[in-house]
Structure formats: C-alpha cells, structure tokens
Design an enzyme around this catalytic site. Structure first.
Site, PDB file in Angstrom:
ATOM      1  N   SER A   1       0.818  -1.213   0.000  1.00 34.70           N
ATOM      2  CA  SER A   1       0.000   0.000   0.000  1.00 34.70           C
ATOM      3  C   SER A   1       0.851   1.261   0.000  1.00 34.70           C
ATOM      4  O   SER A   1       1.695   1.463   0.877  1.00 34.70           O
ATOM      5  CB  SER A   1      -0.914   0.028   1.229  1.00 34.70           C
ATOM      6  OG  SER A   1      -1.854  -1.013   1.174  1.00 34.70           O
TER       7      SER A   1
ATOM      8  N   MET B   1      -1.849  -7.328   7.130  1.00 33.42           N
ATOM      9  CA  MET B   1      -2.871  -8.187   6.528  1.00 33.42           C
ATOM     10  C   MET B   1      -2.413  -8.813   5.209  1.00 33.42           C
ATOM     11  O   MET B   1      -3.239  -9.132   4.352  1.00 33.42           O
ATOM     12  CB  MET B   1      -4.146  -7.373   6.299  1.00 33.42           C
ATOM     13  CG  MET B   1      -4.671  -6.656   7.520  1.00 33.42           C
ATOM     14  SD  MET B   1      -6.040  -5.543   7.117  1.00 33.42           S
ATOM     15  CE  MET B   1      -6.227  -4.659   8.668  1.00 33.42           C
ATOM     16  N   SER B   2      -1.096  -8.971   5.038  1.00 31.29           N
ATOM     17  CA  SER B   2      -0.592  -9.478   3.762  1.00 31.29           C
ATOM     18  C   SER B   2       0.738 -10.192   3.966  1.00 31.29           C
ATOM     19  O   SER B   2       1.116 -10.522   5.084  1.00 31.29           O
ATOM     20  CB  SER B   2      -0.407  -8.311   2.779  1.00 31.29           C
ATOM     21  OG  SER B   2       0.673  -7.485   3.199  1.00 31.29           O
TER      22      SER B   2
ATOM     23  N   ALA C   1       2.684  -2.255   4.164  1.00 32.71           N
ATOM     24  CA  ALA C   1       2.401  -1.252   5.183  1.00 32.71           C
ATOM     25  C   ALA C   1       1.918  -1.999   6.418  1.00 32.71           C
ATOM     26  O   ALA C   1       1.099  -2.912   6.315  1.00 32.71           O
ATOM     27  CB  ALA C   1       1.329  -0.287   4.693  1.00 32.71           C
TER      28      ALA C   1
ATOM     29  N   HIS D   1      -3.056   0.428  -4.603  1.00 32.55           N
ATOM     30  CA  HIS D   1      -2.583  -0.722  -5.363  1.00 32.55           C
ATOM     31  C   HIS D   1      -3.014  -0.531  -6.820  1.00 32.55           C
ATOM     32  O   HIS D   1      -4.178  -0.716  -7.164  1.00 32.55           O
ATOM     33  CB  HIS D   1      -3.174  -2.022  -4.813  1.00 32.55           C
ATOM     34  CG  HIS D   1      -2.672  -2.384  -3.451  1.00 32.55           C
ATOM     35  ND1 HIS D   1      -1.789  -3.413  -3.225  1.00 32.55           N
ATOM     36  CD2 HIS D   1      -2.918  -1.842  -2.237  1.00 32.55           C
ATOM     37  CE1 HIS D   1      -1.524  -3.500  -1.926  1.00 32.55           C
ATOM     38  NE2 HIS D   1      -2.198  -2.548  -1.311  1.00 32.55           N
TER      39      HIS D   1
ATOM     40  N   HIS E   1      -5.357  -9.826  -1.397  1.00 35.55           N
ATOM     41  CA  HIS E   1      -5.480 -10.100   0.032  1.00 35.55           C
ATOM     42  C   HIS E   1      -6.636 -11.059   0.300  1.00 35.55           C
ATOM     43  O   HIS E   1      -7.632 -11.083  -0.428  1.00 35.55           O
ATOM     44  CB  HIS E   1      -5.766  -8.802   0.809  1.00 35.55           C
ATOM     45  CG  HIS E   1      -4.786  -7.699   0.570  1.00 35.55           C
ATOM     46  ND1 HIS E   1      -4.841  -6.899  -0.544  1.00 35.55           N
ATOM     47  CD2 HIS E   1      -3.746  -7.251   1.318  1.00 35.55           C
ATOM     48  CE1 HIS E   1      -3.861  -5.999  -0.478  1.00 35.55           C
ATOM     49  NE2 HIS E   1      -3.185  -6.200   0.629  1.00 35.55           N
TER      50      HIS E   1
ATOM     51  N   TYR F   1      -8.665 -10.588   2.674  1.00 39.19           N
ATOM     52  CA  TYR F   1      -9.819  -9.781   3.079  1.00 39.19           C
ATOM     53  C   TYR F   1     -10.614  -9.254   1.892  1.00 39.19           C
ATOM     54  O   TYR F   1     -11.743  -8.780   2.055  1.00 39.19           O
ATOM     55  CB  TYR F   1      -9.422  -8.640   4.012  1.00 39.19           C
ATOM     56  CG  TYR F   1      -8.530  -7.570   3.421  1.00 39.19           C
ATOM     57  CD1 TYR F   1      -8.988  -6.674   2.461  1.00 39.19           C
ATOM     58  CD2 TYR F   1      -7.224  -7.418   3.868  1.00 39.19           C
ATOM     59  CE1 TYR F   1      -8.178  -5.677   1.937  1.00 39.19           C
ATOM     60  CE2 TYR F   1      -6.397  -6.430   3.365  1.00 39.19           C
ATOM     61  CZ  TYR F   1      -6.880  -5.562   2.395  1.00 39.19           C
ATOM     62  OH  TYR F   1      -6.073  -4.585   1.885  1.00 39.19           O
ATOM     63  N   GLU F   2     -10.043  -9.334   0.692  1.00 37.26           N
ATOM     64  CA  GLU F   2     -10.806  -8.946  -0.500  1.00 37.26           C
ATOM     65  C   GLU F   2     -11.778 -10.046  -0.928  1.00 37.26           C
ATOM     66  O   GLU F   2     -12.588  -9.841  -1.830  1.00 37.26           O
ATOM     67  CB  GLU F   2      -9.857  -8.626  -1.646  1.00 37.26           C
ATOM     68  CG  GLU F   2      -9.000  -7.384  -1.413  1.00 37.26           C
ATOM     69  CD  GLU F   2      -7.998  -7.165  -2.531  1.00 37.26           C
ATOM     70  OE1 GLU F   2      -8.375  -6.527  -3.532  1.00 37.26           O
ATOM     71  OE2 GLU F   2      -6.852  -7.642  -2.405  1.00 37.26           O
TER      72      GLU F   2
ATOM     73  N   ASN G   1       1.683   3.408  11.086  1.00 39.20           N
ATOM     74  CA  ASN G   1       0.974   3.912  12.260  1.00 39.20           C
ATOM     75  C   ASN G   1       1.282   2.980  13.416  1.00 39.20           C
ATOM     76  O   ASN G   1       1.701   1.839  13.215  1.00 39.20           O
ATOM     77  CB  ASN G   1      -0.544   3.937  12.007  1.00 39.20           C
ATOM     78  CG  ASN G   1      -1.075   2.573  11.561  1.00 39.20           C
ATOM     79  OD1 ASN G   1      -1.078   2.268  10.357  1.00 39.20           O
ATOM     80  ND2 ASN G   1      -1.487   1.754  12.505  1.00 39.20           N
TER      81      ASN G   1
ATOM     82  N   HIS H   1      -7.096   3.755   6.748  1.00 38.79           N
ATOM     83  CA  HIS H   1      -6.282   3.393   5.584  1.00 38.79           C
ATOM     84  C   HIS H   1      -5.666   4.641   4.960  1.00 38.79           C
ATOM     85  O   HIS H   1      -4.567   4.572   4.388  1.00 38.79           O
ATOM     86  CB  HIS H   1      -7.128   2.645   4.546  1.00 38.79           C
ATOM     87  CG  HIS H   1      -6.323   2.090   3.411  1.00 38.79           C
ATOM     88  ND1 HIS H   1      -5.396   1.087   3.567  1.00 38.79           N
ATOM     89  CD2 HIS H   1      -6.284   2.426   2.101  1.00 38.79           C
ATOM     90  CE1 HIS H   1      -4.829   0.812   2.406  1.00 38.79           C
ATOM     91  NE2 HIS H   1      -5.350   1.609   1.498  1.00 38.79           N
TER      92      HIS H   1
END
Length: 272
Positions: free
Chosen positions: A30, A211-212, A113, A61, A83, A85-86, A235, A247
């Site tokens: 990201s 998450m990746s 990220a 992306h 991902h 989550y997609e 963060n 995000h």
C-alpha cells in the site's frame, strides 16, 4: 489449493509479450507503488489483461505487472497485491508469486504497510522482516502436492534470507536510514486489531502487524525462492496509537517515506 492451470495460462500469456527472464520479483504494498519509477525499459501488463489474474481492489494498489531493469538486473514488480480480506481464496492471493516463480525469479522482495506493535518504533520506520507469525489459519501449500509449486513439506527456519538481512544493514547505514528489524504478525483483516489483540501480539514477540505478505512468503519458500521483506510502519497499532486508525493514514505515511524505501530496494537489488 491447486491453481496450476491458471498459473500456467498466465505464464504463457506473459512469455508471449516479455522477451527476458526476470531474476528478481518485487511485491509493492500500500502506497509503495511509486518504486516502479526506478525501473528502466518498462513493459507494463495490467492485471486485468492477464488470464486468471485477480484485480486489486485496494486504494494504493495500481494493479500492474511491470517488467524491466534495475541496476542492470531483470526484474518484475507487482504494483499492488491481493489479500484474503478482499474475498480471494489463498490460491489467488499467491498466484502472482507462483507466476513469477515459473517465470524464473530466484529472489523475491516483499513490502507492506504495517502497524507498529513494538513501542520503540515510530510511523515512517522501515522494518526489515526477520521472521513472521501466521495467525490466519491459512496456508497456500494446503491441498494436493503440485511439483511445479514445490514439495508439500518444506523448511521455514530461514523464511527471510539471513544473507540479505546482513546486506540490508549496510544499505541502511550507507543511506543514513535508521535500521529497524523485527517479527511481522499476519492476520486476515480487514478490521484493524483491538487493543487486546495487540497486547497479545506483543507478548508473542511481534514487532509489527499487517494483513498481507505471509502467504506470498510461504509460496515463495515452497518454490525455493529466497525472500527479503520490508514493512513500512505507517501507524502505531491499536492501544498504542492515540488516534483513530485509517487506511488514509497508511497511504499518507507510505508516501512520506517513499524516497527512503525506494533507495533501500534499489540498493538491495544492486547487492544481489
């Protein structure tokens, strides 16, 4: 889960359009897609044009496979990843890695990220990934054994190449970038973690969370591709951060450090 036919179709499509064998694969997370400006003699293949390829649905992306040269080495970069989550199955999440593996890459650079769990870190730090913790319950090697993707059982002791980590220390020092190193924890998302979950991760030894990346690293190691990883700490995680997580913050922080990030990756390619 096997997707050999999809991978082979994508590889055949690419070989009809690209006339060299890539040595290095790079996955850009990201807000880190601007690295492609460093690639010379670029050939761009949109994911949407490649048979079987998913399309990245996440802001930051771009969704391109880019071929070219960095420091005279043949590279292929994924400008955007896929991902869990997609809603994609894990076989789709790692499809790009398997395609790059069959195209011939020997080294994979993974970037992402991430939220900072280690309180010694700060937003903008670039953490070299020493190891990871997979808390997703997913693994791309599950299913039938496909020789083209590697053996069913394979070692993950050195998931992240120790020689490349040592080279990274020199690259950071040469560029005046504070060296950070740590363990990356992988959860599915897409919700950010709770403060209690971050406390758990800290106790487990995680320094960053995201998450990746981990499915891609597992798929690469199954194919005996060596891996180097960098997390951009965008963060501090929940319970550490005093602000609401978003995000937008992830992308904004990634953009602020893109010059340092680009320098690290280009110099690491040169060191290969």
């Amino acid at each position: 889960m096997s997707n050999l036919n999809e991978v082979v179709r994508a590889v055949e499509y690419i070989k009809q359009r690209i006339d060299f064998v890539p040595e290095v694969g790079i996955i850009l997370g990201s807000g880190l897609g601007n690295f492609v400006d460093e690639i010379e003699n670029k050939s761009v293949l949109p994911y949407a044009d490649i048979p079987g390829f998913p399309v990245s649905t996440v802001k930051g992306h771009a969704g391109n496979l880019i071929f070219g040269k960095v420091h005279r080495k043949n590279v292929v970069a994924m400008q955007g990843r896929f991902h869990l989550y997609e809603g994609y199955p894990i076989s789709k999440v790692v499809l790009g890695v398997r395609v790059m593996g069959l195209l011939g890459i020997k080294t994979l650079f993974v970037t992402n990220a991430a939220g900072g769990v280690n309180e010694a870190f700060a937003p903008g730090d670039l953490m070299v990934i020493r190891d990871h913790i997979n808390l997703s319950g997913e693994n791309p090697a599950i299913g039938e054994e496909i020789p083209q993707f590697g053996p069913r059982f394979f070692d993950m002791t050195y998931a992240y190449d120790t020689e490349l980590i040592q080279k990274a220390k020199k690259v950071y020092e040469q560029n005046g970038i504070p060296y950070r190193e740590g363990v990356y924890a992988f959860l599915k998302g897409p919700s950010y973690e709770t403060p209690a979950e971050i406390k758990m991760l800290s106790i487990m030894g995680a320094d960053a969370v995201g998450m990746s990346t981990v499915p891609e690293v597992i798929a690469a190691r199954q194919m005996n591709i060596r891996v180097f990883g960098v997390s951009c700490i965008t963060n501090m995680a929940a319970g550490i951060s005093k602000t609401k997580l978003s995000h937008q913050e992830v992308v904004e922080t990634s953009n602020k450090v893109k010059s340092s990030f680009t320098k690290i990756i280009t110099d690491m390619v040169r060191e290969l």
